[in-house]
Scaffold this motif. Sequence first.
Motif, PDB file in Angstrom:
ATOM      1  N   TRP A  43       0.831  -1.210   0.000  1.00  0.00           N
ATOM      2  CA  TRP A  43       0.000   0.000   0.000  1.00  0.00           C
ATOM      3  C   TRP A  43       0.863   1.256   0.000  1.00  0.00           C
ATOM      4  O   TRP A  43       0.549   2.241  -0.684  1.00  0.00           O
ATOM      5  N   LEU A  44       1.967   1.243   0.736  1.00  0.00           N
ATOM      6  CA  LEU A  44       2.850   2.406   0.778  1.00  0.00           C
ATOM      7  C   LEU A  44       3.473   2.660  -0.583  1.00  0.00           C
ATOM      8  O   LEU A  44       3.495   3.811  -1.069  1.00  0.00           O
ATOM      9  N   LEU A  47       0.889   4.151  -2.930  1.00  0.00           N
ATOM     10  CA  LEU A  47       0.620   5.566  -2.656  1.00  0.00           C
ATOM     11  C   LEU A  47       1.782   6.447  -3.102  1.00  0.00           C
ATOM     12  O   LEU A  47       1.563   7.569  -3.601  1.00  0.00           O
ATOM     13  N   LEU A  48       3.003   5.975  -2.934  1.00  0.00           N
ATOM     14  CA  LEU A  48       4.157   6.761  -3.368  1.00  0.00           C
ATOM     15  C   LEU A  48       4.217   6.864  -4.891  1.00  0.00           C
ATOM     16  O   LEU A  48       4.533   7.928  -5.435  1.00  0.00           O
ATOM     17  N   LEU A  51       1.654   9.293  -6.111  1.00  0.00           N
ATOM     18  CA  LEU A  51       1.679  10.599  -5.447  1.00  0.00           C
ATOM     19  C   LEU A  51       1.476  11.752  -6.425  1.00  0.00           C
ATOM     20  O   LEU A  51       0.697  12.676  -6.135  1.00  0.00           O
ATOM     21  N   ARG A  54      -2.353  11.675  -7.373  1.00  0.00           N
ATOM     22  CA  ARG A  54      -3.282  11.343  -6.300  1.00  0.00           C
ATOM     23  C   ARG A  54      -4.606  12.088  -6.427  1.00  0.00           C
ATOM     24  O   ARG A  54      -5.673  11.538  -6.152  1.00  0.00           O
ATOM     25  N   TYR A  95      -4.532  11.636   2.739  1.00  0.00           N
ATOM     26  CA  TYR A  95      -3.520  10.914   1.960  1.00  0.00           C
ATOM     27  C   TYR A  95      -2.208  10.825   2.739  1.00  0.00           C
ATOM     28  O   TYR A  95      -1.548   9.774   2.744  1.00  0.00           O
ATOM     29  N   MET A  99      -0.242   7.375   4.161  1.00  0.00           N
ATOM     30  CA  MET A  99       1.158   7.021   3.946  1.00  0.00           C
ATOM     31  C   MET A  99       1.897   6.850   5.263  1.00  0.00           C
ATOM     32  O   MET A  99       2.678   5.901   5.430  1.00  0.00           O
ATOM     33  N   SER A 102       1.057   3.619   6.944  1.00  0.00           N
ATOM     34  CA  SER A 102       1.692   2.488   6.256  1.00  0.00           C
ATOM     35  C   SER A 102       3.139   2.325   6.709  1.00  0.00           C
ATOM     36  O   SER A 102       3.604   1.209   6.948  1.00  0.00           O
ATOM     37  N   VAL A 103       3.853   3.437   6.836  1.00  0.00           N
ATOM     38  CA  VAL A 103       5.243   3.378   7.292  1.00  0.00           C
ATOM     39  C   VAL A 103       5.309   2.836   8.714  1.00  0.00           C
ATOM     40  O   VAL A 103       6.127   1.955   9.033  1.00  0.00           O
TER      41      VAL A 103
END
Length: 405
Positions: A43-44, A47-48, A51, A54, A95, A99, A102-103
Amino acid sequence: MPGRASGPGTPDRRLARAIQRVTATALGPYQTAVVRIGFAAAWLFFLLRELPHRRELYGPDGPWSWEMGRQLIANNRSFTVLMWSDSAIWFEIVYAVAMLSSVLLLIGWRTRTVSVLFMVGVLSLQNRSIFMGDGGDNVIHLVAIYLVLTRCGQVWSLDARRARRTAQAASGRSRDLVGPTLWIVLGCGLVAATLLGDRTGETWMLVLLWLLWVAQGLWWVACRYAPGEPRVLLDVLANLTHNAALAVIMAEVCLIYATAGWYKIQGSRWQDGTALYYPLRLDYFTPWPFLSDLLAGSGVIVMLLTYGTVIVQVAFPFTLFNRRVKNVLLVAMMLEHAGIALLLGLPFFSLAMIAADAVFLPTVFLLWLGGRVRRGRERLRPVARRPVPGQRRTAEEHAPRTLVG
Protein backbone atom coordinates in the motif's frame (compact mmCIF):
# COMPACT_ATOMS: atom_id res chain seq x y z
CA MET A 1 -18.34 -50.77 35.14
CA PRO A 2 -15.10 -48.89 35.68
CA GLY A 3 -14.29 -46.14 33.20
CA ARG A 4 -11.23 -46.28 31.03
CA ALA A 5 -8.33 -44.02 31.94
CA SER A 6 -7.71 -41.20 29.54
CA GLY A 7 -4.30 -41.66 27.97
CA PRO A 8 -2.15 -38.95 26.43
CA GLY A 9 -3.44 -39.75 22.96
CA THR A 10 -7.16 -39.93 23.69
CA PRO A 11 -9.53 -37.50 21.93
CA ASP A 12 -10.24 -35.71 25.23
CA ARG A 13 -6.58 -35.01 25.83
CA ARG A 14 -6.01 -33.87 22.26
CA LEU A 15 -9.01 -31.56 22.44
CA ALA A 16 -7.77 -30.12 25.75
CA ARG A 17 -4.32 -29.49 24.28
CA ALA A 18 -5.84 -27.84 21.21
CA ILE A 19 -8.00 -25.54 23.35
CA GLN A 20 -5.02 -24.71 25.56
CA ARG A 21 -2.92 -23.86 22.53
CA VAL A 22 -5.56 -21.66 20.89
CA THR A 23 -6.34 -19.72 24.06
CA ALA A 24 -2.81 -19.40 25.47
CA THR A 25 -0.87 -18.64 22.29
CA ALA A 26 -1.20 -16.28 19.34
CA LEU A 27 -0.43 -18.73 16.54
CA GLY A 28 1.70 -17.85 13.55
CA PRO A 29 3.47 -14.76 14.96
CA TYR A 30 6.02 -14.73 12.13
CA GLN A 31 3.41 -15.35 9.46
CA THR A 32 1.26 -12.46 10.65
CA ALA A 33 4.35 -10.25 10.88
CA VAL A 34 5.19 -11.02 7.24
CA VAL A 35 1.59 -10.30 6.23
CA ARG A 36 1.73 -7.00 8.10
CA ILE A 37 5.01 -5.99 6.48
CA GLY A 38 3.96 -7.14 3.02
CA PHE A 39 0.61 -5.38 2.88
CA ALA A 40 1.92 -2.20 4.49
CA ALA A 41 4.73 -2.12 1.92
CA ALA A 42 2.37 -2.81 -0.99
CA TRP A 43 0.00 0.00 0.00
CA LEU A 44 2.85 2.41 0.78
CA PHE A 45 4.59 1.80 -2.56
CA PHE A 46 1.29 2.25 -4.38
CA LEU A 47 0.62 5.57 -2.66
CA LEU A 48 4.16 6.76 -3.37
CA ARG A 49 3.98 5.81 -7.03
CA GLU A 50 0.62 7.56 -7.46
CA LEU A 51 1.68 10.60 -5.45
CA PRO A 52 1.85 12.87 -8.53
CA HIS A 53 -1.58 11.61 -9.68
CA ARG A 54 -3.28 11.34 -6.30
CA ARG A 55 -5.81 14.10 -6.96
CA GLU A 56 -6.91 12.54 -10.24
CA LEU A 57 -7.27 9.09 -8.65
CA TYR A 58 -8.94 9.82 -5.33
CA GLY A 59 -9.07 13.59 -4.96
CA PRO A 60 -11.07 16.57 -6.14
CA ASP A 61 -9.62 16.52 -9.69
CA GLY A 62 -10.73 12.98 -10.52
CA PRO A 63 -13.43 12.02 -13.05
CA TRP A 64 -15.35 10.37 -10.21
CA SER A 65 -16.50 13.59 -8.57
CA TRP A 66 -17.14 14.11 -4.89
CA GLU A 67 -20.89 14.33 -5.44
CA MET A 68 -20.90 11.08 -7.43
CA GLY A 69 -19.00 9.41 -4.63
CA ARG A 70 -21.49 10.74 -2.11
CA GLN A 71 -24.40 9.30 -4.05
CA LEU A 72 -22.70 5.90 -4.35
CA ILE A 73 -21.89 5.72 -0.64
CA ALA A 74 -25.46 6.66 0.22
CA ASN A 75 -26.51 3.43 -1.53
CA ASN A 76 -23.79 0.93 -0.56
CA ARG A 77 -23.21 2.31 2.98
CA SER A 78 -19.43 2.05 2.68
CA PHE A 79 -17.01 4.08 4.78
CA THR A 80 -14.66 6.88 3.77
CA VAL A 81 -13.62 9.95 5.69
CA LEU A 82 -13.13 11.78 2.38
CA MET A 83 -16.90 12.28 2.28
CA TRP A 84 -16.70 14.52 5.32
CA SER A 85 -15.47 17.39 3.17
CA ASP A 86 -14.67 18.12 -0.46
CA SER A 87 -11.76 20.37 0.55
CA ALA A 88 -8.43 19.75 -1.16
CA ILE A 89 -6.66 20.33 2.17
CA TRP A 90 -8.71 17.60 3.83
CA PHE A 91 -7.83 15.20 1.02
CA GLU A 92 -4.12 15.96 1.39
CA ILE A 93 -4.33 15.31 5.14
CA VAL A 94 -6.04 11.95 4.63
CA TYR A 95 -3.52 10.91 1.96
CA ALA A 96 -0.59 11.90 4.19
CA VAL A 97 -2.04 10.00 7.17
CA ALA A 98 -2.52 6.94 4.94
CA MET A 99 1.16 7.02 3.95
CA LEU A 100 2.33 7.66 7.50
CA SER A 101 0.25 4.82 8.92
CA SER A 102 1.69 2.49 6.26
CA VAL A 103 5.24 3.38 7.29
CA LEU A 104 4.49 2.92 11.00
CA LEU A 105 2.73 -0.39 10.42
CA LEU A 106 5.64 -1.55 8.29
CA ILE A 107 8.13 -0.99 11.11
CA GLY A 108 5.66 -2.16 13.78
CA TRP A 109 5.30 0.97 15.89
CA ARG A 110 2.19 0.83 18.14
CA THR A 111 0.65 -1.75 15.85
CA ARG A 112 -2.66 -1.99 17.71
CA THR A 113 -3.35 1.68 17.07
CA VAL A 114 -1.57 2.10 13.75
CA SER A 115 -3.36 -0.91 12.23
CA VAL A 116 -6.66 0.91 12.83
CA LEU A 117 -5.34 4.06 11.15
CA PHE A 118 -4.04 1.90 8.30
CA MET A 119 -7.51 0.37 7.86
CA VAL A 120 -9.17 3.79 7.89
CA GLY A 121 -6.74 5.07 5.25
CA VAL A 122 -7.25 2.06 2.98
CA LEU A 123 -11.03 2.15 3.23
CA SER A 124 -11.21 5.92 2.83
CA LEU A 125 -9.18 6.07 -0.38
CA GLN A 126 -10.48 2.91 -2.01
CA ASN A 127 -14.15 3.61 -1.26
CA ARG A 128 -13.76 7.16 -2.57
CA SER A 129 -13.06 5.90 -6.11
CA ILE A 130 -14.04 2.25 -6.38
CA PHE A 131 -13.01 1.89 -10.03
CA MET A 132 -9.33 2.57 -9.32
CA GLY A 133 -7.50 -0.71 -8.81
CA ASP A 134 -6.15 -3.86 -10.41
CA GLY A 135 -7.52 -6.61 -8.17
CA GLY A 136 -4.85 -6.36 -5.52
CA ASP A 137 -6.76 -3.47 -3.95
CA ASN A 138 -9.59 -5.85 -3.04
CA VAL A 139 -7.17 -8.10 -1.15
CA ILE A 140 -5.60 -5.12 0.65
CA HIS A 141 -9.11 -3.88 1.47
CA LEU A 142 -10.00 -7.12 3.28
CA VAL A 143 -6.67 -7.84 4.96
CA ALA A 144 -6.51 -4.26 6.29
CA ILE A 145 -9.62 -5.09 8.31
CA TYR A 146 -8.32 -8.46 9.49
CA LEU A 147 -4.97 -7.02 10.62
CA VAL A 148 -6.77 -4.91 13.21
CA LEU A 149 -7.84 -8.12 14.94
CA THR A 150 -4.41 -9.77 14.92
CA ARG A 151 -1.42 -9.41 17.23
CA CYS A 152 0.82 -8.75 14.25
CA GLY A 153 3.51 -6.86 16.17
CA GLN A 154 4.76 -9.65 18.41
CA VAL A 155 7.92 -10.17 16.36
CA TRP A 156 9.94 -8.15 13.85
CA SER A 157 8.59 -4.83 15.10
CA LEU A 158 9.49 -1.88 17.27
CA ASP A 159 6.76 -3.03 19.63
CA ALA A 160 8.58 -6.33 20.16
CA ARG A 161 11.84 -4.51 20.86
CA ARG A 162 10.13 -2.20 23.33
CA ALA A 163 8.53 -5.18 25.08
CA ARG A 164 11.94 -6.87 25.46
CA ARG A 165 13.46 -3.73 26.92
CA THR A 166 10.56 -3.36 29.34
CA ALA A 167 10.94 -6.98 30.47
CA GLN A 168 14.68 -6.48 31.04
CA ALA A 169 14.15 -3.31 33.08
CA ALA A 170 15.04 -3.55 36.76
CA SER A 171 11.54 -2.67 37.92
CA GLY A 172 9.86 -4.68 35.17
CA ARG A 173 7.58 -1.72 34.69
CA SER A 174 8.21 1.35 32.57
CA ARG A 175 6.32 4.61 32.33
CA ASP A 176 4.80 4.70 28.88
CA LEU A 177 3.58 8.20 28.10
CA VAL A 178 3.26 7.77 24.34
CA GLY A 179 0.53 5.15 24.54
CA PRO A 180 -1.89 7.05 26.80
CA THR A 181 -1.23 10.29 24.91
CA LEU A 182 -1.99 8.63 21.60
CA TRP A 183 -5.12 7.07 23.09
CA ILE A 184 -6.39 10.44 24.34
CA VAL A 185 -5.69 12.20 21.04
CA LEU A 186 -7.49 9.53 19.05
CA GLY A 187 -10.36 9.61 21.52
CA CYS A 188 -10.76 13.34 20.90
CA GLY A 189 -10.71 12.62 17.17
CA LEU A 190 -13.46 10.03 17.60
CA VAL A 191 -15.57 12.52 19.54
CA ALA A 192 -15.16 15.09 16.77
CA ALA A 193 -15.97 12.48 14.10
CA THR A 194 -19.07 11.37 15.99
CA LEU A 195 -20.36 14.90 16.47
CA LEU A 196 -19.29 16.55 13.21
CA GLY A 197 -18.81 13.75 10.72
CA ASP A 198 -21.17 12.97 7.88
CA ARG A 199 -23.60 10.18 8.81
CA THR A 200 -23.71 8.78 5.26
CA GLY A 201 -22.65 5.14 5.49
CA GLU A 202 -20.29 5.40 8.46
CA THR A 203 -22.32 4.61 11.56
CA TRP A 204 -21.16 0.99 11.65
CA MET A 205 -17.52 2.04 11.37
CA LEU A 206 -17.79 4.59 14.16
CA VAL A 207 -19.28 1.93 16.42
CA LEU A 208 -16.37 -0.38 15.58
CA LEU A 209 -13.79 2.35 16.20
CA TRP A 210 -15.35 3.20 19.56
CA LEU A 211 -15.27 -0.47 20.58
CA LEU A 212 -11.60 -0.73 19.61
CA TRP A 213 -10.82 2.48 21.50
CA VAL A 214 -12.53 1.25 24.66
CA ALA A 215 -10.85 -2.16 24.38
CA GLN A 216 -7.44 -0.51 24.10
CA GLY A 217 -8.13 1.53 27.23
CA LEU A 218 -9.21 -1.54 29.18
CA TRP A 219 -6.07 -3.35 28.04
CA TRP A 220 -3.83 -0.56 29.31
CA VAL A 221 -5.62 -0.40 32.67
CA ALA A 222 -5.45 -4.17 33.12
CA CYS A 223 -1.75 -4.29 32.25
CA ARG A 224 -0.84 -1.51 34.64
CA TYR A 225 -3.18 -1.90 37.61
CA ALA A 226 -4.60 -5.43 37.41
CA PRO A 227 -1.88 -7.79 36.18
CA GLY A 228 -3.63 -10.87 37.58
CA GLU A 229 -6.81 -12.51 36.36
CA PRO A 230 -8.12 -9.51 34.33
CA ARG A 231 -4.90 -9.45 32.31
CA VAL A 232 -5.07 -13.21 31.78
CA LEU A 233 -8.67 -12.93 30.59
CA LEU A 234 -7.77 -10.16 28.13
CA ASP A 235 -4.84 -12.22 26.88
CA VAL A 236 -7.14 -15.17 26.22
CA LEU A 237 -9.63 -12.99 24.35
CA ALA A 238 -6.83 -11.38 22.33
CA ASN A 239 -5.38 -14.78 21.42
CA LEU A 240 -8.78 -16.13 20.37
CA THR A 241 -9.42 -13.05 18.22
CA HIS A 242 -5.96 -13.23 16.68
CA ASN A 243 -6.25 -16.93 15.85
CA ALA A 244 -9.72 -16.48 14.39
CA ALA A 245 -8.53 -13.59 12.19
CA LEU A 246 -5.50 -15.63 11.09
CA ALA A 247 -7.79 -18.50 10.13
CA VAL A 248 -9.98 -16.10 8.15
CA ILE A 249 -6.95 -14.78 6.23
CA MET A 250 -5.90 -18.32 5.40
CA ALA A 251 -9.44 -19.21 4.32
CA GLU A 252 -9.61 -16.08 2.18
CA VAL A 253 -6.41 -17.01 0.33
CA CYS A 254 -7.74 -20.52 -0.29
CA LEU A 255 -11.07 -19.12 -1.48
CA ILE A 256 -9.35 -16.73 -3.89
CA TYR A 257 -7.33 -19.49 -5.52
CA ALA A 258 -10.15 -22.04 -5.50
CA THR A 259 -12.67 -19.72 -7.15
CA ALA A 260 -10.09 -18.39 -9.61
CA GLY A 261 -9.03 -21.89 -10.60
CA TRP A 262 -12.52 -23.32 -11.00
CA TYR A 263 -13.72 -20.32 -13.01
CA LYS A 264 -10.70 -20.73 -15.28
CA ILE A 265 -11.62 -24.35 -15.88
CA GLN A 266 -15.08 -23.31 -17.06
CA GLY A 267 -13.82 -20.64 -19.44
CA SER A 268 -12.93 -21.46 -23.03
CA ARG A 269 -10.16 -18.83 -23.06
CA TRP A 270 -8.19 -20.81 -20.50
CA GLN A 271 -8.89 -24.09 -22.24
CA ASP A 272 -7.41 -22.96 -25.55
CA GLY A 273 -4.63 -20.78 -24.03
CA THR A 274 -5.79 -17.42 -25.36
CA ALA A 275 -6.39 -16.03 -21.86
CA LEU A 276 -2.62 -15.72 -21.49
CA TYR A 277 -1.80 -15.10 -25.13
CA TYR A 278 -3.95 -11.97 -25.58
CA PRO A 279 -2.55 -9.98 -22.60
CA LEU A 280 0.96 -10.67 -23.86
CA ARG A 281 -0.02 -8.97 -27.13
CA LEU A 282 -1.63 -5.87 -25.58
CA ASP A 283 0.55 -2.78 -25.35
CA TYR A 284 -1.03 -1.85 -22.00
CA PHE A 285 0.22 -5.09 -20.41
CA THR A 286 3.63 -5.32 -22.04
CA PRO A 287 6.25 -3.33 -20.12
CA TRP A 288 8.90 -5.55 -21.76
CA PRO A 289 7.69 -6.06 -25.39
CA PHE A 290 10.64 -8.25 -26.39
CA LEU A 291 10.08 -10.67 -23.51
CA SER A 292 6.31 -10.75 -24.07
CA ASP A 293 6.77 -11.45 -27.78
CA LEU A 294 9.25 -14.20 -26.99
CA LEU A 295 6.82 -15.99 -24.69
CA ALA A 296 3.75 -15.42 -26.86
CA GLY A 297 5.62 -16.80 -29.88
CA SER A 298 6.02 -20.22 -28.27
CA GLY A 299 2.84 -22.28 -28.13
CA VAL A 300 4.43 -24.82 -25.80
CA ILE A 301 5.36 -22.18 -23.21
CA VAL A 302 1.89 -20.59 -23.39
CA MET A 303 0.28 -24.01 -22.93
CA LEU A 304 2.49 -24.92 -19.96
CA LEU A 305 1.94 -21.58 -18.20
CA THR A 306 -1.81 -21.70 -18.85
CA TYR A 307 -2.46 -25.21 -17.62
CA GLY A 308 0.14 -24.91 -14.86
CA THR A 309 -1.64 -21.85 -13.47
CA VAL A 310 -5.00 -23.61 -13.43
CA ILE A 311 -3.61 -26.78 -11.85
CA VAL A 312 -1.77 -24.92 -9.10
CA GLN A 313 -4.73 -22.73 -8.18
CA VAL A 314 -7.23 -25.59 -8.09
CA ALA A 315 -4.93 -27.97 -6.20
CA PHE A 316 -3.53 -25.59 -3.56
CA PRO A 317 -6.45 -25.69 -1.04
CA PHE A 318 -6.31 -29.50 -1.08
CA THR A 319 -2.60 -29.63 -0.21
CA LEU A 320 -2.67 -27.72 3.10
CA PHE A 321 -2.35 -30.91 5.15
CA ASN A 322 0.66 -32.14 3.19
CA ARG A 323 3.46 -29.79 4.12
CA ARG A 324 5.89 -30.70 1.36
CA VAL A 325 3.39 -30.47 -1.48
CA LYS A 326 1.95 -27.27 -0.02
CA ASN A 327 5.37 -25.63 0.10
CA VAL A 328 6.10 -26.60 -3.51
CA LEU A 329 2.82 -25.12 -4.74
CA LEU A 330 3.38 -22.06 -2.57
CA VAL A 331 6.68 -21.39 -4.31
CA ALA A 332 4.99 -21.93 -7.67
CA MET A 333 2.26 -19.40 -6.87
CA MET A 334 4.74 -16.80 -5.67
CA LEU A 335 6.77 -17.26 -8.84
CA GLU A 336 3.57 -16.93 -10.84
CA HIS A 337 2.79 -13.57 -9.23
CA ALA A 338 6.38 -12.44 -9.71
CA GLY A 339 5.96 -13.29 -13.40
CA ILE A 340 2.71 -11.29 -13.53
CA ALA A 341 4.52 -8.30 -12.04
CA LEU A 342 7.32 -8.59 -14.59
CA LEU A 343 5.42 -9.53 -17.75
CA LEU A 344 2.10 -7.73 -17.29
CA GLY A 345 3.25 -4.69 -15.34
CA LEU A 346 1.08 -5.31 -12.25
CA PRO A 347 3.61 -5.05 -9.40
CA PHE A 348 1.23 -4.00 -6.62
CA PHE A 349 -1.29 -6.72 -7.37
CA SER A 350 1.53 -9.25 -7.32
CA LEU A 351 3.02 -7.87 -4.12
CA ALA A 352 -0.38 -8.00 -2.39
CA MET A 353 -0.92 -11.62 -3.45
CA ILE A 354 2.60 -12.66 -2.44
CA ALA A 355 2.02 -11.04 0.96
CA ALA A 356 -1.23 -12.99 1.28
CA ASP A 357 0.53 -16.22 0.29
CA ALA A 358 3.12 -15.57 3.01
CA VAL A 359 0.60 -16.60 5.67
CA PHE A 360 1.39 -20.22 4.67
CA LEU A 361 5.18 -19.90 4.76
CA PRO A 362 6.91 -22.41 7.08
CA THR A 363 8.06 -21.03 10.41
CA VAL A 364 11.48 -22.63 9.97
CA PHE A 365 12.03 -20.73 6.73
CA LEU A 366 10.91 -17.44 8.30
CA LEU A 367 13.28 -17.95 11.22
CA TRP A 368 16.12 -18.64 8.78
CA LEU A 369 15.19 -15.54 6.78
CA GLY A 370 15.02 -13.42 9.93
CA GLY A 371 18.42 -14.70 10.99
CA ARG A 372 19.93 -13.80 7.64
CA VAL A 373 18.49 -10.29 7.83
CA ARG A 374 19.71 -9.88 11.40
CA ARG A 375 23.23 -10.99 10.49
CA GLY A 376 23.23 -8.60 7.55
CA ARG A 377 22.18 -5.79 9.85
CA GLU A 378 24.91 -6.68 12.31
CA ARG A 379 27.54 -6.37 9.59
CA LEU A 380 26.37 -2.84 8.87
CA ARG A 381 26.64 -1.76 12.51
CA PRO A 382 29.79 -0.21 13.95
CA VAL A 383 31.99 -2.78 15.68
CA ALA A 384 31.62 -1.07 19.06
CA ARG A 385 27.84 -1.39 19.00
CA ARG A 386 27.71 -5.07 18.07
CA PRO A 387 26.38 -7.32 20.86
CA VAL A 388 28.59 -10.02 22.30
CA PRO A 389 27.70 -13.43 20.79
CA GLY A 390 25.61 -15.50 23.19
CA GLN A 391 24.84 -12.52 25.41
CA ARG A 392 21.11 -12.57 24.75
CA ARG A 393 18.84 -15.19 23.33
CA THR A 394 16.31 -13.84 20.92
CA ALA A 395 12.63 -14.67 20.86
CA GLU A 396 13.11 -16.53 17.58
CA GLU A 397 14.99 -19.31 19.40
CA HIS A 398 11.94 -20.00 21.55
CA ALA A 399 9.37 -19.82 18.77
CA PRO A 400 7.00 -22.79 18.77
CA ARG A 401 6.16 -24.60 15.57
CA THR A 402 2.68 -23.70 14.39
CA LEU A 403 0.04 -25.23 12.19
CA VAL A 404 0.83 -22.83 9.37
CA GLY A 405 4.48 -23.82 9.39
